[in-house]
Design an enzyme around this catalytic site. Structure first.
Site, mmCIF file in Angstrom:
data_model
loop_
_atom_site.group_PDB
_atom_site.id
_atom_site.type_symbol
_atom_site.label_atom_id
_atom_site.label_comp_id
_atom_site.label_asym_id
_atom_site.label_seq_id
_atom_site.Cartn_x
_atom_site.Cartn_y
_atom_site.Cartn_z
ATOM 1 N N HIS A 1 8.834 51.526 36.178
ATOM 2 C CA HIS A 1 9.947 51.166 35.209
ATOM 3 C C HIS A 1 9.691 51.625 33.813
ATOM 4 O O HIS A 1 10.414 51.934 32.955
ATOM 5 C CB HIS A 1 10.481 49.981 35.291
ATOM 6 C CG HIS A 1 11.806 49.622 34.678
ATOM 7 N ND1 HIS A 1 13.008 50.122 35.145
ATOM 8 C CD2 HIS A 1 12.382 48.793 33.579
ATOM 9 C CE1 HIS A 1 14.015 49.725 34.640
ATOM 10 N NE2 HIS A 1 13.709 49.211 33.549
ATOM 11 N N ARG B 1 16.240 54.819 36.974
ATOM 12 C CA ARG B 1 15.626 53.555 37.615
ATOM 13 C C ARG B 1 14.948 54.136 39.080
ATOM 14 O O ARG B 1 15.408 55.205 39.425
ATOM 15 C CB ARG B 1 16.547 52.455 37.719
ATOM 16 C CG ARG B 1 17.153 52.061 36.490
ATOM 17 C CD ARG B 1 18.280 50.934 36.800
ATOM 18 N NE ARG B 1 18.841 50.319 35.900
ATOM 19 C CZ ARG B 1 19.969 50.652 35.185
ATOM 20 N NH1 ARG B 1 20.691 51.990 35.573
ATOM 21 N NH2 ARG B 1 20.454 50.052 34.002
ATOM 22 N N LYS C 1 23.653 50.419 37.837
ATOM 23 C CA LYS C 1 23.824 48.940 38.214
ATOM 24 C C LYS C 1 25.357 48.570 37.898
ATOM 25 O O LYS C 1 26.013 49.215 37.364
ATOM 26 C CB LYS C 1 22.964 48.042 37.108
ATOM 27 C CG LYS C 1 21.678 47.917 37.230
ATOM 28 C CD LYS C 1 21.155 46.890 36.200
ATOM 29 C CE LYS C 1 19.749 46.524 36.277
ATOM 30 N NZ LYS C 1 18.935 45.827 35.333
ATOM 31 N N HIS D 1 23.511 52.286 29.812
ATOM 32 C CA HIS D 1 23.639 50.660 29.508
ATOM 33 C C HIS D 1 25.303 50.614 29.033
ATOM 34 O O HIS D 1 25.533 51.442 28.305
ATOM 35 C CB HIS D 1 22.633 50.770 28.213
ATOM 36 C CG HIS D 1 21.278 50.577 28.489
ATOM 37 N ND1 HIS D 1 20.375 50.728 27.532
ATOM 38 C CD2 HIS D 1 20.571 50.297 29.297
ATOM 39 C CE1 HIS D 1 19.154 50.613 27.981
ATOM 40 N NE2 HIS D 1 19.244 50.148 29.211
ATOM 41 N N TYR E 1 14.985 49.908 21.681
ATOM 42 C CA TYR E 1 14.045 50.938 21.309
ATOM 43 C C TYR E 1 14.017 51.225 19.966
ATOM 44 O O TYR E 1 12.928 51.873 19.872
ATOM 45 C CB TYR E 1 14.794 52.133 22.336
ATOM 46 C CG TYR E 1 14.384 52.014 23.799
ATOM 47 C CD1 TYR E 1 13.349 52.154 24.520
ATOM 48 C CD2 TYR E 1 15.723 51.570 24.526
ATOM 49 C CE1 TYR E 1 13.319 51.578 25.744
ATOM 50 C CE2 TYR E 1 15.614 51.225 25.883
ATOM 51 C CZ TYR E 1 14.483 51.487 26.560
ATOM 52 O OH TYR E 1 14.348 50.960 28.056
ATOM 53 N N ARG F 1 10.810 54.860 32.739
ATOM 54 C CA ARG F 1 12.187 55.050 32.107
ATOM 55 C C ARG F 1 12.179 54.609 30.875
ATOM 56 O O ARG F 1 12.959 55.104 29.922
ATOM 57 C CB ARG F 1 13.136 54.126 33.008
ATOM 58 C CG ARG F 1 14.532 53.970 32.453
ATOM 59 C CD ARG F 1 15.174 53.112 33.568
ATOM 60 N NE ARG F 1 16.133 52.186 32.764
ATOM 61 C CZ ARG F 1 17.946 52.813 32.749
ATOM 62 N NH1 ARG F 1 17.913 54.120 33.345
ATOM 63 N NH2 ARG F 1 18.735 52.206 32.417
#
Length: 314
Positions: A259, A168, A191, A285, A294, A262
């Protein structure tokens, strides 16, 4: 009169105090970022504000215990009338449910009624990656232009980390100076304060090395690796501005954002390897379902290839 006023003041602040307690826990225990806390506060303040109008008084712990599915549906209908999209309302409902889960545990009641409310349905948009040749063209173009050598080297290093490592923007800009020379495996804090290990390609390590070699500033080890034109830490707005100028020069769509690099990393890697679990780990994730978006991109790509090459359609 004074006693009633003081009691009303306590009642008015009760819901707000509970909200702040929940946010403090999310920050201290769960490591939620400041921007996410801001979103939670905004969404819950909106919900508490609706309850004030709906029930005619400020919400307190007693009222919140009694909130049920009818209150939640009334709030959702109110939000839809205000023009809130299903996607945004789903996000708001998720915040409300998170607050009530914590509140039920803290206050000793079962918020099952509110938690049973279903999120509104909406069409989830797929990530929009950049084509492999366009991504490489972006990296090559970042090293040319009229900017100072060190700035062009910096831009190339940042974009290479985004595309080459799937970082990110915030993660790339948070790398401290003391991390250089960049190791073959970089520890990244993502995150929620979640850490992950990301392999760094030789091309990315070389791009960072060149930037460090040319950087004209003396930087403290614990501060940000990437610097702005006057020596302050580089910010996300400048990276977005860089991509805006480059996509205009290269004729790329507006979806070609920092982004998106990414997204491109994940999509291109998944297409080449087929290893969904590995891509999940590299992206950081928490849920595999997030990464599965994806695979939908890959199906869309295969469908396009099929339509363009099948003898009956080409």
């Amino acid at each position: 009169m004074t006693g009633r006023t003081e009691s009303a003041t306590r009642t008015r602040s009760d819901g707000a105090e509970l909200l702040e307690s929940w946010l403090a826990r999310k920050s201290a225990i769960d490591g939620v970022s400041a921007s996410t806390l801001h979103s939670y506060r905004r969404d819950l303040n909106g919900f508490l504000g609706f309850l004030t109008q709906h029930h005619g008084r400020q919400p307190d712990s007693v009222m919140l215990r009694r909130i049920d599915i009818r209150d939640a549906r009334a709030w959702m209908a109110h939000e839809r009338r205000r023009g809130v999209s299903p996607r945004s309302l789903s996000r708001q409902l998720s915040a409300v449910k998170g607050f009530f889960r914590w509140l039920g545990e803290s206050e000793g009641f079962d918020p099952a009624g509110l938690l049973s409310v279903r999120s509104p349905k909406f069409q989830k948009s797929l990530p929009r990656p950049i084509a492999p040749d366009s991504a490489l063209q972006l990296l090559e173009s970042s090293s040319s232009g009229e900017a100072a050598d060190w700035i062009r080297a910096r831009d190339t290093a940042v974009l290479t980390l985004l595309y080459g490592c799937g970082l990110r923007v915030s993660e790339a800009l948070a790398i401290p100076w003391e991390q250089q020379p960049i190791p073959k495996v970089l520890k990244v804090r993502g995150k929620g304060g979640k850490e992950r290990l990301v392999p760094v390609l030789p091309a990315a390590r070389e791009a960072v090395r060149r930037y460090v070699e040319l950087c004209p500033f003396t930087v403290k080890p614990e501060t940000a690796l990437f610097r702005g034109q006057r020596g302050a830490p580089l910010n996300q707005r400048m990276v977005r501005k860089l991509m805006q100028g480059m996509r205009a020069a290269l004729g790329l769509p507006e979806t070609a954002t920092p982004h998106a690099l990414r997204h491109s990393f994940a999509s291109h890697l998944l297409r080449a390897s087929g290893d969904l679990r590995a891509v999940q780990e590299l992206l950081g994730h928490s849920s595999l379902s997030t990464t599965q978006a994806y695979t939908e991109i890959d199906r869309a790509h295969l469908a396009t290839v099929y339509r363009n090459t099948h003898p009956g359609f080409s």
